[in-house]
Scaffold this motif. Structure first.
Motif, mmCIF file in Angstrom:
data_model
loop_
_atom_site.group_PDB
_atom_site.id
_atom_site.type_symbol
_atom_site.label_atom_id
_atom_site.label_comp_id
_atom_site.label_asym_id
_atom_site.label_seq_id
_atom_site.Cartn_x
_atom_site.Cartn_y
_atom_site.Cartn_z
ATOM 1 N N ALA A 1 0.839 -1.202 0.000
ATOM 2 C CA ALA A 1 0.000 0.000 0.000
ATOM 3 C C ALA A 1 0.872 1.249 0.000
ATOM 4 O O ALA A 1 0.602 2.209 -0.742
ATOM 5 C CB ALA A 1 -0.922 -0.020 1.213
ATOM 6 N N ALA A 2 1.912 1.256 0.805
ATOM 7 C CA ALA A 2 2.813 2.409 0.844
ATOM 8 C C ALA A 2 3.528 2.581 -0.495
ATOM 9 O O ALA A 2 3.711 3.713 -0.966
ATOM 10 C CB ALA A 2 3.831 2.230 1.962
ATOM 11 N N ALA A 3 3.925 1.482 -1.114
ATOM 12 C CA ALA A 3 4.592 1.565 -2.417
ATOM 13 C C ALA A 3 3.644 2.144 -3.465
ATOM 14 O O ALA A 3 4.037 3.006 -4.264
ATOM 15 C CB ALA A 3 5.085 0.190 -2.842
ATOM 16 N N ALA A 4 2.397 1.681 -3.462
ATOM 17 C CA ALA A 4 1.430 2.180 -4.438
ATOM 18 C C ALA A 4 1.158 3.664 -4.222
ATOM 19 O O ALA A 4 1.110 4.449 -5.176
ATOM 20 C CB ALA A 4 0.128 1.383 -4.337
ATOM 21 N N ILE A 5 1.008 4.064 -2.954
ATOM 22 C CA ILE A 5 0.734 5.475 -2.659
ATOM 23 C C ILE A 5 1.907 6.356 -3.068
ATOM 24 O O ILE A 5 1.721 7.481 -3.530
ATOM 25 C CB ILE A 5 0.402 5.634 -1.158
ATOM 26 N N SER A 6 3.123 5.842 -2.941
ATOM 27 C CA SER A 6 4.282 6.653 -3.309
ATOM 28 C C SER A 6 4.507 6.676 -4.818
ATOM 29 O O SER A 6 5.086 7.627 -5.342
ATOM 30 C CB SER A 6 5.534 6.145 -2.600
ATOM 31 N N ILE A 7 4.061 5.662 -5.539
ATOM 32 C CA ILE A 7 4.276 5.601 -6.983
ATOM 33 C C ILE A 7 3.219 6.398 -7.753
ATOM 34 O O ILE A 7 3.522 6.989 -8.797
ATOM 35 C CB ILE A 7 4.294 4.128 -7.457
ATOM 36 N N ILE A 8 2.003 6.466 -7.243
ATOM 37 C CA ILE A 8 0.899 7.101 -7.979
ATOM 38 C C ILE A 8 1.202 8.563 -8.346
ATOM 39 O O ILE A 8 1.041 8.941 -9.512
ATOM 40 C CB ILE A 8 -0.422 6.966 -7.194
ATOM 41 N N LEU B 1 1.526 9.964 -12.231
ATOM 42 C CA LEU B 1 0.663 11.020 -12.766
ATOM 43 C C LEU B 1 1.483 12.156 -13.362
ATOM 44 O O LEU B 1 1.163 12.657 -14.448
ATOM 45 C CB LEU B 1 -0.257 11.547 -11.661
ATOM 46 N N VAL B 2 2.545 12.556 -12.681
ATOM 47 C CA VAL B 2 3.411 13.616 -13.214
ATOM 48 C C VAL B 2 4.036 13.167 -14.529
ATOM 49 O O VAL B 2 4.093 13.928 -15.497
ATOM 50 C CB VAL B 2 4.495 13.994 -12.184
ATOM 51 N N PHE B 3 4.481 11.918 -14.584
ATOM 52 C CA PHE B 3 5.081 11.412 -15.818
ATOM 53 C C PHE B 3 4.070 11.417 -16.964
ATOM 54 O O PHE B 3 4.408 11.810 -18.083
ATOM 55 C CB PHE B 3 5.603 9.990 -15.605
#
Length: 44
Positions: A13-20, A24-26
């Protein structure tokens, strides 16, 4: 188990929250990055 256990659900969950936000910026800036790379690759 050992003294330390990894709660994989929370880790994922932490990985997903940090990647999202990065994803989006990319997505929004992808056209500018591709244009910059293409302009830099033109020789002469």
């Amino acid at each position: 188990m050992g003294e330390y256990t990894i709660i994989w659900g929370e880790v994922m969950a932490a990985a997903a929250i940090s990647i999202i936000p990065i994803a989006l910026v990319f997505i929004f800036l992808e056209k500018y990055m591709v244009a910059g790379v293409t302009a830099g690759a033109v020789k002469g």
